[in-house]
Design a protein around this motif. Structure first.
Motif, PDB file in Angstrom:
ATOM      1  N   TRP A  30       0.832  -1.194   0.000  1.00 49.07           N
ATOM      2  CA  TRP A  30       0.000   0.000   0.000  1.00 49.07           C
ATOM      3  C   TRP A  30       0.874   1.255   0.000  1.00 49.07           C
ATOM      4  O   TRP A  30       1.932   1.277   0.627  1.00 49.07           O
ATOM      5  CB  TRP A  30      -0.909   0.036   1.228  1.00 49.07           C
ATOM      6  N   SER A  32       1.240   5.200   1.162  1.00 50.23           N
ATOM      7  CA  SER A  32       0.750   6.031   2.261  1.00 50.23           C
ATOM      8  C   SER A  32       1.593   7.300   2.351  1.00 50.23           C
ATOM      9  O   SER A  32       2.797   7.259   2.096  1.00 50.23           O
ATOM     10  CB  SER A  32       0.850   5.258   3.584  1.00 50.23           C
ATOM     11  N   HIS A 154      -2.044   0.368  11.958  1.00 50.82           N
ATOM     12  CA  HIS A 154      -2.513   1.331  10.964  1.00 50.82           C
ATOM     13  C   HIS A 154      -4.045   1.390  10.955  1.00 50.82           C
ATOM     14  O   HIS A 154      -4.626   2.477  10.943  1.00 50.82           O
ATOM     15  CB  HIS A 154      -1.997   0.953   9.568  1.00 50.82           C
ATOM     16  N   THR A 156      -6.196   0.965   8.643  1.00 50.80           N
ATOM     17  CA  THR A 156      -6.751   1.732   7.541  1.00 50.80           C
ATOM     18  C   THR A 156      -7.069   0.886   6.318  1.00 50.80           C
ATOM     19  O   THR A 156      -8.044   1.160   5.621  1.00 50.80           O
ATOM     20  CB  THR A 156      -5.765   2.839   7.112  1.00 50.80           C
ATOM     21  N   PHE A 157      -6.262  -0.108   6.037  1.00 53.79           N
ATOM     22  CA  PHE A 157      -6.393  -0.853   4.800  1.00 53.79           C
ATOM     23  C   PHE A 157      -7.240  -2.107   4.982  1.00 53.79           C
ATOM     24  O   PHE A 157      -7.300  -2.669   6.074  1.00 53.79           O
ATOM     25  CB  PHE A 157      -5.012  -1.236   4.266  1.00 53.79           C
ATOM     26  N   PHE A 200      -5.769  11.211   3.334  1.00 53.25           N
ATOM     27  CA  PHE A 200      -5.428   9.804   3.133  1.00 53.25           C
ATOM     28  C   PHE A 200      -6.383   8.894   3.894  1.00 53.25           C
ATOM     29  O   PHE A 200      -6.913   7.914   3.343  1.00 53.25           O
ATOM     30  CB  PHE A 200      -3.986   9.574   3.583  1.00 53.25           C
ATOM     31  N   LEU A 201      -6.634   9.191   5.148  1.00 54.16           N
ATOM     32  CA  LEU A 201      -7.470   8.329   5.978  1.00 54.16           C
ATOM     33  C   LEU A 201      -8.920   8.307   5.519  1.00 54.16           C
ATOM     34  O   LEU A 201      -9.647   7.345   5.784  1.00 54.16           O
ATOM     35  CB  LEU A 201      -7.380   8.764   7.445  1.00 54.16           C
ATOM     36  N   PRO A 204      -8.135   5.522   2.101  1.00 52.10           N
ATOM     37  CA  PRO A 204      -6.764   4.998   1.991  1.00 52.10           C
ATOM     38  C   PRO A 204      -6.518   4.158   0.749  1.00 52.10           C
ATOM     39  O   PRO A 204      -5.443   4.222   0.160  1.00 52.10           O
ATOM     40  CB  PRO A 204      -6.586   4.182   3.278  1.00 52.10           C
ATOM     41  N   TRP A 207      -6.371   6.578  -2.185  1.00 49.16           N
ATOM     42  CA  TRP A 207      -5.128   7.350  -2.096  1.00 49.16           C
ATOM     43  C   TRP A 207      -3.959   6.480  -2.543  1.00 49.16           C
ATOM     44  O   TRP A 207      -3.090   6.918  -3.298  1.00 49.16           O
ATOM     45  CB  TRP A 207      -4.916   7.838  -0.669  1.00 49.16           C
ATOM     46  N   SER A 208      -3.941   5.226  -2.080  1.00 48.83           N
ATOM     47  CA  SER A 208      -2.860   4.310  -2.462  1.00 48.83           C
ATOM     48  C   SER A 208      -2.832   4.107  -3.968  1.00 48.83           C
ATOM     49  O   SER A 208      -1.769   4.180  -4.598  1.00 48.83           O
ATOM     50  CB  SER A 208      -3.053   2.964  -1.748  1.00 48.83           C
TER      51      SER A 208
END
Length: 222
Positions: A30, A32, A154, A156-157, A200-201, A204, A207-208
């Motif tokens: 990913w 970030s 994290h 997030t993913f 980003f959050l 995510p 964004w990645s």
């Protein structure tokens, strides 16, 4: 709150890096704008003692049964497991991502884990990919593994929660991005960094994908 304390420790140790230009590519693939380098705490005696104290407190309070041994995940989890094993007076092992391929072809080192309640210790978790290999390695060696501890999650993913559920593994994390963003005052991230991190959050995966990292939401391999 341990989340706030650990977040402040990471910020104090300059372990939270935010890039406004070149993204970081994390181990799971990913992309970030932020990178948490927990290993920076290793070199500072005061910071590592504080982190070990928080982790030991979390183990005592979060686990229904005390572990009979700790297993550090190669490589960054090994020093934390060693310091925690010393603090808690517990046996220490370490576990590789895969068997060594020579000698005894061992995946678990430091002694037997057969029939033992073993806590997996790592520095952080992204989407849980490596935790699958470590947990299966320990279980193949006969360990009972129900919990893993990490200093930063994290969170997030996609994939992490599914992997943990599939493994029957409960994660004990000392801090997450929510804790880092909740820090106020002089220790807080600069507003420009918070803005980048917030964007980003909010998405995510998108964004990645837009910054050269993984883009898939496919069900992770378990």
């Amino acid at each position: 709150m341990s989340g706030d304390r650990m977040a402040r420790l990471l910020l104090e140790g300059c372990a939270v890096r935010v890039s406004h230009e070149q993204p970081f590519i994390l181990a799971a693939g990913w992309a970030s704008p932020a990178y948490v380098d927990v290993r920076l705490l290793i070199g500072d005696p005061a910071l590592r003692r504080a982190a070990v104290s928080m982790a030991a407190e979390a183990i005592r309070s979060a686990l229904p049964e005390a572990p009979e041994a700790l297993a550090g995940a190669e490589t960054a989890g090994i020093p934390w497991a060693a310091w925690l094993a010393e603090a808690l007076d517990l046996p220490l092992r370490y576990v590789r991502k895969r068997p060594l391929g020579i000698g005894r072809n061992a995946q678990v080192e430091g002694g037997t884990v057969e029939g033992m309640r073993v806590l997996l210790v790592d520095d952080l978790m992204t989407d849980g990919s490596s935790k699958t290999a470590f947990t299966r390695g320990l279980r193949s060696a006969g360990a009972e593994v129900t919990h893993a501890l990490c200093l930063f999650h994290h969170g997030t993913f996609p994939g992490g929660a599914e992997r943990m559920a599939h493994l029957g593994l409960e994660l004990v994390a000392l801090a997450s991005w929510r804790d880092v963003l909740a820090v106020e005052g002089a220790a807080a991230l600069p507003e420009a960094d918070r803005a980048v991190l917030g964007a980003f959050l909010a998405d995510p995966v998108g964004w990645s994908a837009a910054h050269g990292g993984r883009a898939t939401l496919a069900r992770p391999a378990l």
